[in-house]
Structure formats: structure tokens, C-alpha cells
Design a protein around this motif. Structure first.
Motif, PDB file in Angstrom:
ATOM      1  N   ALA A 131       0.913  -1.296  -0.159  1.00 48.27           N
ATOM      2  CA  ALA A 131       0.090  -0.113   0.130  1.00 48.27           C
ATOM      3  C   ALA A 131       0.960   1.289  -0.203  1.00 48.27           C
ATOM      4  O   ALA A 131       0.497   2.257  -0.696  1.00 48.27           O
ATOM      5  CB  ALA A 131      -0.845   0.088   1.316  1.00 48.27           C
ATOM      6  N   VAL A 132       2.022   1.088   0.628  1.00 46.64           N
ATOM      7  CA  VAL A 132       2.978   2.335   0.677  1.00 46.64           C
ATOM      8  C   VAL A 132       3.413   2.803  -0.679  1.00 46.64           C
ATOM      9  O   VAL A 132       3.306   4.054  -1.135  1.00 46.64           O
ATOM     10  CB  VAL A 132       4.011   1.998   1.622  1.00 46.64           C
ATOM     11  CG1 VAL A 132       5.057   3.218   1.584  1.00 46.64           C
ATOM     12  CG2 VAL A 132       3.842   1.780   3.066  1.00 46.64           C
ATOM     13  N   GLY A 133       3.638   1.668  -1.256  1.00 49.58           N
ATOM     14  CA  GLY A 133       4.375   2.232  -2.938  1.00 49.58           C
ATOM     15  C   GLY A 133       2.777   2.596  -3.673  1.00 49.58           C
ATOM     16  O   GLY A 133       3.264   3.563  -4.358  1.00 49.58           O
ATOM     17  N   HIS A 134       1.790   1.959  -3.694  1.00 51.68           N
ATOM     18  CA  HIS A 134       0.584   2.583  -4.347  1.00 51.68           C
ATOM     19  C   HIS A 134       0.266   3.878  -4.043  1.00 51.68           C
ATOM     20  O   HIS A 134      -0.001   4.694  -4.862  1.00 51.68           O
ATOM     21  CB  HIS A 134      -0.536   1.690  -4.067  1.00 51.68           C
ATOM     22  CG  HIS A 134      -0.229   0.093  -4.727  1.00 51.68           C
ATOM     23  ND1 HIS A 134       0.232  -0.326  -5.658  1.00 51.68           N
ATOM     24  CD2 HIS A 134      -0.792  -1.019  -3.817  1.00 51.68           C
ATOM     25  CE1 HIS A 134       0.065  -1.623  -5.778  1.00 51.68           C
ATOM     26  NE2 HIS A 134      -0.157  -2.012  -4.722  1.00 51.68           N
ATOM     27  N   PHE A 135       0.065   4.330  -2.585  1.00 52.04           N
ATOM     28  CA  PHE A 135      -0.064   5.569  -2.177  1.00 52.04           C
ATOM     29  C   PHE A 135       0.979   6.686  -2.757  1.00 52.04           C
ATOM     30  O   PHE A 135       0.501   7.626  -3.071  1.00 52.04           O
ATOM     31  CB  PHE A 135      -0.057   5.561  -0.682  1.00 52.04           C
ATOM     32  CG  PHE A 135      -0.834   7.146  -0.353  1.00 52.04           C
ATOM     33  CD1 PHE A 135      -2.049   7.312  -0.634  1.00 52.04           C
ATOM     34  CD2 PHE A 135       0.017   7.782   0.746  1.00 52.04           C
ATOM     35  CE1 PHE A 135      -2.692   8.649  -0.204  1.00 52.04           C
ATOM     36  CE2 PHE A 135      -0.899   8.814   0.985  1.00 52.04           C
ATOM     37  CZ  PHE A 135      -1.896   9.311   0.398  1.00 52.04           C
ATOM     38  N   ALA A 136       2.358   6.275  -2.762  1.00 54.82           N
ATOM     39  CA  ALA A 136       3.250   7.284  -3.127  1.00 54.82           C
ATOM     40  C   ALA A 136       3.098   7.457  -4.583  1.00 54.82           C
ATOM     41  O   ALA A 136       3.374   8.354  -5.162  1.00 54.82           O
ATOM     42  CB  ALA A 136       4.637   6.502  -2.837  1.00 54.82           C
ATOM     43  N   ARG A 137       2.717   6.369  -5.458  1.00 58.52           N
ATOM     44  CA  ARG A 137       2.543   6.566  -6.935  1.00 58.52           C
ATOM     45  C   ARG A 137       1.538   7.383  -7.235  1.00 58.52           C
ATOM     46  O   ARG A 137       1.390   8.460  -8.009  1.00 58.52           O
ATOM     47  CB  ARG A 137       2.228   5.241  -7.635  1.00 58.52           C
ATOM     48  CG  ARG A 137       2.253   5.285  -9.131  1.00 58.52           C
ATOM     49  CD  ARG A 137       1.854   4.042  -9.748  1.00 58.52           C
ATOM     50  NE  ARG A 137       0.717   3.220  -9.228  1.00 58.52           N
ATOM     51  CZ  ARG A 137       0.526   2.187  -8.977  1.00 58.52           C
ATOM     52  NH1 ARG A 137       1.358   1.249  -9.239  1.00 58.52           N
ATOM     53  NH2 ARG A 137      -0.743   1.421  -8.687  1.00 58.52           N
ATOM     54  N   TYR A 138       0.348   7.654  -6.373  1.00 57.65           N
ATOM     55  CA  TYR A 138      -0.894   8.392  -6.440  1.00 57.65           C
ATOM     56  C   TYR A 138      -0.309   9.814  -6.183  1.00 57.65           C
ATOM     57  O   TYR A 138      -0.791  10.921  -6.788  1.00 57.65           O
ATOM     58  CB  TYR A 138      -1.918   7.679  -5.710  1.00 57.65           C
ATOM     59  CG  TYR A 138      -2.984   8.627  -5.337  1.00 57.65           C
ATOM     60  CD1 TYR A 138      -3.755   9.628  -6.234  1.00 57.65           C
ATOM     61  CD2 TYR A 138      -3.028   9.151  -4.007  1.00 57.65           C
ATOM     62  CE1 TYR A 138      -4.605  10.516  -5.782  1.00 57.65           C
ATOM     63  CE2 TYR A 138      -3.989   9.871  -3.574  1.00 57.65           C
ATOM     64  CZ  TYR A 138      -4.859  10.831  -4.451  1.00 57.65           C
ATOM     65  OH  TYR A 138      -5.717  11.656  -4.247  1.00 57.65           O
ATOM     66  N   VAL A 139       0.333   9.835  -4.995  1.00 54.63           N
ATOM     67  CA  VAL A 139       0.720  11.145  -4.646  1.00 54.63           C
ATOM     68  C   VAL A 139       1.645  11.844  -5.583  1.00 54.63           C
ATOM     69  O   VAL A 139       1.533  13.282  -6.003  1.00 54.63           O
ATOM     70  CB  VAL A 139       1.452  11.167  -3.250  1.00 54.63           C
ATOM     71  CG1 VAL A 139       1.923  12.517  -2.686  1.00 54.63           C
ATOM     72  CG2 VAL A 139       0.316  10.683  -2.289  1.00 54.63           C
ATOM     73  N   THR A 140       2.516  11.092  -5.935  1.00 56.19           N
ATOM     74  CA  THR A 140       3.452  11.705  -7.193  1.00 56.19           C
ATOM     75  C   THR A 140       2.810  12.176  -8.472  1.00 56.19           C
ATOM     76  O   THR A 140       2.941  13.217  -8.886  1.00 56.19           O
ATOM     77  CB  THR A 140       4.456  10.588  -7.716  1.00 56.19           C
ATOM     78  OG1 THR A 140       5.279  10.298  -6.362  1.00 56.19           O
ATOM     79  CG2 THR A 140       5.141  11.052  -8.611  1.00 56.19           C
ATOM     80  N   SER A 141       1.458  11.446  -8.842  1.00 53.96           N
ATOM     81  CA  SER A 141       0.628  11.818  -9.963  1.00 53.96           C
ATOM     82  C   SER A 141      -0.051  13.087  -9.793  1.00 53.96           C
ATOM     83  O   SER A 141      -0.343  13.806 -10.577  1.00 53.96           O
ATOM     84  CB  SER A 141      -0.460  10.759 -10.311  1.00 53.96           C
ATOM     85  OG  SER A 141      -1.366  10.444  -9.156  1.00 53.96           O
ATOM     86  N   VAL A 142      -0.472  13.555  -8.324  1.00 55.87           N
ATOM     87  CA  VAL A 142      -0.745  14.664  -7.942  1.00 55.87           C
ATOM     88  C   VAL A 142      -0.123  15.700  -7.840  1.00 55.87           C
ATOM     89  O   VAL A 142      -0.731  17.060  -8.102  1.00 55.87           O
ATOM     90  CB  VAL A 142      -1.859  14.523  -6.738  1.00 55.87           C
ATOM     91  CG1 VAL A 142      -2.568  15.726  -6.265  1.00 55.87           C
ATOM     92  CG2 VAL A 142      -2.771  13.380  -6.760  1.00 55.87           C
ATOM     93  N   VAL A 143       1.011  15.801  -7.665  1.00 59.93           N
ATOM     94  CA  VAL A 143       2.094  16.713  -7.474  1.00 59.93           C
ATOM     95  C   VAL A 143       1.989  17.882  -8.417  1.00 59.93           C
ATOM     96  O   VAL A 143       1.837  19.135  -8.333  1.00 59.93           O
ATOM     97  CB  VAL A 143       3.584  16.260  -7.373  1.00 59.93           C
ATOM     98  CG1 VAL A 143       4.531  17.281  -7.605  1.00 59.93           C
ATOM     99  CG2 VAL A 143       3.893  15.745  -6.009  1.00 59.93           C
ATOM    100  N   PRO A 144       1.770  17.652  -9.748  1.00 59.49           N
ATOM    101  CA  PRO A 144       1.915  18.541 -10.793  1.00 59.49           C
ATOM    102  C   PRO A 144       0.829  19.567 -10.799  1.00 59.49           C
ATOM    103  O   PRO A 144       0.752  20.836 -11.314  1.00 59.49           O
ATOM    104  CB  PRO A 144       1.683  17.958 -12.225  1.00 59.49           C
ATOM    105  CG  PRO A 144       2.284  16.361 -11.866  1.00 59.49           C
ATOM    106  CD  PRO A 144       1.969  16.199 -10.522  1.00 59.49           C
TER     107      PRO A 144
END
Length: 404
Positions: A131-144
Motif C-alpha cells: 500500500a505504501v508504494g501504491h499511495f506514493a505513486r498516486y501522490v506523485t501523480s497529483v504533484v503537478p
């Protein structure tokens, strides 16, 4: 004593995506509401159509005099399938940010507010170590889309999320959801808590390296107080329900305090709310002093992390009572500020009467909504809170705190 507030003090209201937007069809909660055998009494359905009507909602808040709006981005819309990011969804939430800024509202953005993608839940949700990696990927996608957002809350009420995970471990999903919606919950799951804390810290690293936002998360505080002779049990209750999540915020830019009521801790732990005519529509005791208790506890446990009240309010159909409750809660906030506690803002729950996790009856909103036409009806409490925001001054404390 009426303490002076900084000019940049946030006065606002809060919502979450699933409770207001409507038709969040890729989310785990939509699946629970709309399966072959729905496990909640009422469905979110069209919500209050804020996915389309957010400009009107923001205009009402700003027009009343508020200067901040806490809202969320919905992970299930942004990543409806693992690794597939919706550019259209990101553009939608960027338009919401732009609209808030153009309206004079400081956006306080929440990245996870109870709901996640259905695929994430099917993989075990917050009990899955990946779950940690999945959430990190999502957060990274929102950064822009976060370039000029100044406040970001990574996860809303992680202690309640961990509690839901614990319920799902103990019983089948249907019964777990019924427990969540009825308030009969087990203690937060320790493994889910560990994963949530790690996810928060990694998300914070991403956000701090890629944005200029103040980053924190919000904790559901119970404002526990000890029955006579039960101080040890009080310490244990706080250790189970709040303190690990507050301790995880010690290095954050802020911690979100969310408090509605207070609970007594007896020899066997927290005591359920007794039935009382004065209880709110959620069955909680009427305790506006809970906000002051929660602020002081968060300040102590975090060793002085600045506090943002990200939720406080009352479920009632009587708006006069809403004003009375909120006025007294703000008096208790003022007492905490006068003691030297660094409070950065107050965000009322909620902006709108909305879906309350299986129920439509509990109404927390400053704005009423006709669910057939979606017409918005500002309540007197919105103008009242807006007048306080315009003055940037807390109500003068004149009542004695309720006995614990």
C-alpha cells in the motif's frame, strides 16, 4: 481574554469528495453501497452534485466572508486502475484549485479522505504492505497540480482508517461496514497503523521535495477524559486511539485536529455515549469543549506542532443550536490560543449537508441542499461564521468549561 489572531488565520469549511461529488463509481465505498447486497442503509448516489456545482459552493463560502475551503481529490477518479492516471480527473481538480483561488479561498487539499480505488481495496487496502508504494505513486501523480497550493493533508483520520482495517480483519466486509456506520468499532489495527504512518511520511517527503505546501495529516481526536481513578486507562486509550498518529506528526508543518465530542474513559476503557435528549443526530454527547481538550492534547503529544482545526461541527437540524455549539467551541479554541498554543485556522465541518457514510439524516452543513434539485440554501450559521471570519476575532469566552 480574546487573543489576537494572525492576519493569515484560516477561516473556512470542509468537505470530502465521496460525500459531496456523487457517482464516485470506481471507489471502494461505491462498491459497498451498490453491490448485489448493499451493506449500508443509504447510498451516496448523486451526492450533492458538487463535482459539477463546486463553483457555486465556493462562491457561497467566499461571499459569506470565509477565506479557506478544505476539499479533497479522489484517488479513485485519478487512478481508476493501477498505474493508469486520468489526465481529465487531474485537470478537474486543478480547475477546483483555480476556482478557489479566484474566489479568494485558500485551498486546503486532502489527498485521501476515507475512500480509495476499488482495486486498492481488493488488494487488501491499508493492510497490504505494498500500500505504501501504491499511495506514493498516486501522490506523485497529483504533484503537478499543486504548484500554488499552500496546505496539503495527506490522509484524513488515519486512526479511523486503521480502525476500519481492524474491523475488516475481524469480520466479513459487510459486517465491518455496518460496524463503521453504527460506531461500534474495534481498536485501530496496529499493522494498518504502521503502514499508514509510513505512507504519510513517504508522501510528505514527496510533497516537500516537489511543492512549497505546508504538509500534515488530520487525526480524529476523541477528547478522552478520565473517570475518577482511571488515569492509567486514559493513557492507554490515548495510546491506542490517537497518540501514535499525533507522534507521527511531530516533524510536520501542521497537524489537523478533528474533534466533535468527548468520551469518558472508565475502568474498562472508553465508555459509549449514554442515550440523552441532548445528544446530536449522530448520538454523540453535546460537548463543544471537546475542541479545546483536543487542541491541548495534540499540542502536548506532538511537542508543539502547529495546529489547524480541520474539522469541528455538530449534526443537528436546528441551526440555532449549530451556532451555539460552534460559538462555544471557538471560545475554547480561544482559551487554547491565549495559553500560547499555535493554532493556524478553523475549518468547520461541513460546508454542505452531505452523505455521512451510509446515512443522509445527520446534517452538519452551513449550507442546506435539496437532494432532488440540488438547490443550495445557506443557513444563518454560514453568515454568522462569515462575520466572525471578517472580523478575524474569536468569540469572547464567557462560559465556564463543562465539567468532565
Amino acid at each position: 481574554m480574546n487573543p489576537t489572531l494572525p492576519a493569515e488565520f484560516l477561516w473556512g469549511a470542509a468537505t470530502s469528495p465521496h460525500q459531496t461529488e456523487g457517482n464516485n463509481i470506481a471507489s471502494d465505498w461505491w462498491a459497498l453501497e451498490n453491490g448485489e447486497h448493499p451493506v449500508v442503509p443509504e447510498r451516496s448516489g448523486d451526492g450533492v452534485d458538487s463535482y459539477h456545482r463546486y463553483p457555486e459552493d465556493m462562491a457561497l463560502l467566499a461571499g459569506a466572508g470565509l477565506n479557506a475551503y478544505r476539499f479533497g481529490v479522489e484517488w479513485a477518479r485519478i487512478e481508476p486502475e493501477p498505474g493508469r492516471i486520468s489526465r481529465a480527473a487531474l485537470a478537474h481538480y486543478r480547475r477546483m484549485i483555480d476556482t478557489a483561488l479566484e474566489s479568494g479561498l485558500t485551498p486546503v487539499l486532502t489527498l485521501h479522505h476515507f475512500t480509495g480505488p476499488r482495486w486498492f481495496a481488493e488488494l487488501g487496502g491499508w493492510t497490504n504492505p505494498h500500500a505504501v508504494g501504491h499511495f506514493a505513486r498516486y501522490v506523485t501523480s497529483v504533484v503537478p497540480i499543486l504548484g500554488d497550493v499552500r496546505w496539503v493533508c495527506t490522509i484524513n483520520e488515519p486512526n479511523m482508517v486503521a480502525t476500519m482495517a481492524g474491523a475488516q480483519r475481524a469480520v466479513p466486509d459487510a459486517e465491518a461496514v455496518r460496524a463503521f456506520t453504527s460506531g461500534a468499532l474495534p481498536d485501530p489495527d496496529p499493522e494498518a497503523a504502521r503502514i499508514l504512518i509510513e505512507s504519510h511520511h513517504i508522501a510528505t517527503e514527496i510533497l516537500k521535495s516537489e511543492t512549497d505546501a505546508a504538509v500534515g495529516w488530520s487525526v480524529a481526536q476523541q477528547a478522552f477524559v478520565a473517570a475518577p481513578g482511571c488515569e492509567t486507562q486514559l493513557t492507554e486509550a490515548n495510546r491506542l486511539w490517537e497518540d501514535p498518529y499525533l507522534e507521527a506528526a511531530r516533524d510536520d508543518d501542521f497537524v489537523g485536529t478533528q474533534a466533535y465530542t468527548s468520551r469518558l474513559v472508565g475502568p474498562d476503557g472508553p465508555i459509549p455515549h449514554a442515550e440523552d435528549p441532548d445528544n446530536t443526530l449522530t448520538g454523540w454527547a453535546y460537548r463543544p469543549d471537546a475542541l479545546g481538550l483536543a487542541i491541548r492534547h495534540a499540542w502536548q503529544v506532538t511537542d508543539g506542532t502547529p495546529i489547524l482545526v480541520t474539522e469541528n461541527g455538530i449534526a443537528t437540524g436546528d441551526d440555532t443550536r449549530r451556532i451555539a455549539y460552534t460559538g462555544e467551541a471557538l471560545e475554547h479554541l480561544g482559551r487554547a490560543v491565549a495559553e500560547g498554543i499555535d493554532v493556524r485556522g478553523y475549518l468547520h465541518w461541513s460546508a454542505l449537508d452531505n452523505y455521512e457514510w451510509g446515512h443522509w439524516r445527520p446534517t452538519f452543513g452551513l449550507i442546506g441542499v435539496d437532494r432532488a434539485t440540488f438547490a443550495r440554501s445557506p443557513k444563518p450559521s454560514l453568515a454568522w461564521l462569515g462575520s466572525i471570519a471578517r472580523a478575524n476575532a474569536l468569540p469572547t469566552a464567557h462560559r465556564e468549561a463543562q465539567p468532565c
